[in-house]
Write a protein that holds these residues in place. Structure first.
Motif, PDB file in Angstrom:
ATOM      1  N   SER A 120       0.829  -1.213   0.000  1.00 29.27           N
ATOM      2  CA  SER A 120       0.000   0.000   0.000  1.00 29.27           C
ATOM      3  C   SER A 120       0.862   1.262   0.000  1.00 29.27           C
ATOM      4  O   SER A 120       0.479   2.276  -0.580  1.00 29.27           O
ATOM      5  CB  SER A 120      -0.951   0.009   1.196  1.00 29.27           C
ATOM      6  OG  SER A 120      -0.210   0.015   2.404  1.00 29.27           O
ATOM      7  N   ARG A 178       2.979   5.774  -5.826  1.00 27.09           N
ATOM      8  CA  ARG A 178       2.853   5.715  -7.282  1.00 27.09           C
ATOM      9  C   ARG A 178       1.640   6.502  -7.772  1.00 27.09           C
ATOM     10  O   ARG A 178       1.694   7.187  -8.780  1.00 27.09           O
ATOM     11  CB  ARG A 178       2.746   4.259  -7.727  1.00 27.09           C
ATOM     12  CG  ARG A 178       2.710   4.101  -9.210  1.00 27.09           C
ATOM     13  CD  ARG A 178       2.668   2.644  -9.592  1.00 27.09           C
ATOM     14  NE  ARG A 178       2.633   2.540 -11.037  1.00 27.09           N
ATOM     15  CZ  ARG A 178       2.588   1.419 -11.698  1.00 27.09           C
ATOM     16  NH1 ARG A 178       2.596   0.281 -11.049  1.00 27.09           N
ATOM     17  NH2 ARG A 178       2.543   1.416 -12.994  1.00 27.09           N
ATOM     18  N   ALA A 179       0.536   6.441  -7.051  1.00 25.23           N
ATOM     19  CA  ALA A 179      -0.678   7.162  -7.445  1.00 25.23           C
ATOM     20  C   ALA A 179      -0.514   8.669  -7.251  1.00 25.23           C
ATOM     21  O   ALA A 179      -1.074   9.458  -8.011  1.00 25.23           O
ATOM     22  CB  ALA A 179      -1.878   6.653  -6.643  1.00 25.23           C
ATOM     23  N   ARG A 199       1.912   1.683  -3.655  1.00 27.81           N
ATOM     24  CA  ARG A 199       0.767   2.082  -4.491  1.00 27.81           C
ATOM     25  C   ARG A 199       0.377   3.533  -4.223  1.00 27.81           C
ATOM     26  O   ARG A 199       0.065   4.281  -5.144  1.00 27.81           O
ATOM     27  CB  ARG A 199      -0.420   1.157  -4.243  1.00 27.81           C
ATOM     28  CG  ARG A 199      -0.287  -0.189  -4.921  1.00 27.81           C
ATOM     29  CD  ARG A 199      -1.601  -0.951  -4.928  1.00 27.81           C
ATOM     30  NE  ARG A 199      -2.055  -1.278  -3.589  1.00 27.81           N
ATOM     31  CZ  ARG A 199      -1.816  -2.431  -2.973  1.00 27.81           C
ATOM     32  NH1 ARG A 199      -1.142  -3.372  -3.574  1.00 27.81           N
ATOM     33  NH2 ARG A 199      -2.269  -2.649  -1.760  1.00 27.81           N
ATOM     34  N   ARG A 200       0.379   3.941  -2.970  1.00 27.35           N
ATOM     35  CA  ARG A 200       0.013   5.312  -2.620  1.00 27.35           C
ATOM     36  C   ARG A 200       1.004   6.311  -3.225  1.00 27.35           C
ATOM     37  O   ARG A 200       0.612   7.336  -3.781  1.00 27.35           O
ATOM     38  CB  ARG A 200      -0.028   5.450  -1.104  1.00 27.35           C
ATOM     39  CG  ARG A 200      -0.532   6.774  -0.626  1.00 27.35           C
ATOM     40  CD  ARG A 200      -0.676   6.760   0.874  1.00 27.35           C
ATOM     41  NE  ARG A 200      -1.080   8.060   1.352  1.00 27.35           N
ATOM     42  CZ  ARG A 200      -0.913   8.472   2.582  1.00 27.35           C
ATOM     43  NH1 ARG A 200      -0.366   7.681   3.478  1.00 27.35           N
ATOM     44  NH2 ARG A 200      -1.297   9.665   2.938  1.00 27.35           N
TER      45      ARG A 200
END
Length: 122
Positions: free
Chosen positions: A101, A107-108, A104-105
């Motif tokens: 997570s 990267r977003a 992903r956080r």
């Protein structure tokens, strides 16, 4: 695509086309428009055109999101040596320290935070 003009209702919309007997169609929605009296200067309820000025995050809001996403990495960085590795932690184990997570956080958050002003939120 460029914004050609701002319109507040169907009367001035370039997508309004004459049909017959005083009736007009909306070429964007492919539907018959109500009379101008019924519309009372507003767009038809089925208008498919986007509202003007979608809210875009300010630069400070974008920086805050990016800082929050990168905080776990910054906190961890204080424990690293000159080569960028933490003592007593295997290089292969770095992804265990940070959960999926976290990656992903981050990267977003990066594309939106690094987009030129005015393009964020697209």
């Amino acid at each position: 695509m460029k914004v050609l003009q701002l319109i507040s209702g169907c009367e001035k919309c370039p997508r309004r086309v004459y049909y017959s007997a005083g009736q007009y169609d909306c070429s964007a929605a492919e539907m018959r428009l109500p009379s101008l009296a019924e519309l009372n200067g507003r767009p038809a309820s089925f208008c498919p055109l986007a509202d003007y000025a979608p809210s875009t995050p300010s630069l400070s809001e974008r920086v805050a999101v990016l800082e929050a996403a990168l905080r776990p990495f910054a906190d961890f960085a204080q424990w690293t040596d000159a080569e960028g590795w933490a003592c007593n932690i295997h290089r292969e184990g770095i992804s265990v320290w940070f959960g999926p997570s976290d990656f992903r956080r981050a990267r977003a958050a990066l594309p939106q935070a690094l987009a030129p002003i005015g393009e964020a939120g697209r």
